[in-house]
Design an enzyme around this catalytic site. Structure first.
Site: not given
Ligand code: AMP
Ligand code: ZN
Length: 115
Positions: A34, A90, A103
């Site tokens: 992440d 989430n 995810h």
């Molecule tokens: P959610 O709130 O469950 O949708 O989590 C989305 C997650 O994706 C967050 O923890 C972000 O930090 C992560 N995220 C967003 N863009 C990227 C990226 N390019 N590479 C890795 N993680 C990401």
């Protein structure tokens, strides 16, 4: 298995339109760190196909879901999380989901705070 959505950041990572440091990949999923880690180990396990969230799962995704669930302890083990780990999915705006491509968060490290 090639459903992708043009504006979806995780679809773009899957198709390598956006570079990412994958720590695992197979024909069904990818895993990466992440970008804003909330624990010492914070991985995202992402299906290659675009399913918006857990709420849109269909019976046809049964095999994919069991593949992901069985993979999680394996990924945790590779990250040396021998004392345990936490999985978070989430779901929807009310569930704090920011990216609308299903995810699973895998978190671990020194004792996680209580939930
Ligand atoms: P959610 O709130 O469950 O949708 O989590 C989305 C997650 O994706 C967050 O923890 C972000 O930090 C992560 N995220 C967003 N863009 C990227 C990226 N390019 N590479 C890795 N993680 C990401
Ligand atoms: Zn997507």
């Amino acid at each position: 298995m090639s459903v992708t959505i043009p504006d979806c950041i995780f679809c773009k990572i899957v198709t390598k339109e956006i570079p990412a440091n994958l720590i695992y990949e197979d024909d069904q999923v990818i895993a990466l760190k992440d970008i804003h880690p909330r624990a010492k180990v914070h991985l995202l396990l992402i299906p290659r196909i675009h399913v918006p969230s857990l709420a849109q799962l269909e019976t046809k995704h049964e095999g994919l879901m069991s593949h992901m669930m069985l993979l999680l302890p394996n990924l945790a083990h590779r990250q040396d999380l021998h004392r345990g780990f936490r999985i978070i999915i989430n779901t929807g705006k009310g569930g704090g989901q920011e990216i609308d491509h299903l995810h699973m968060h895998l978190l671990g490290g020194p004792q996680l705070p209580g939930f």
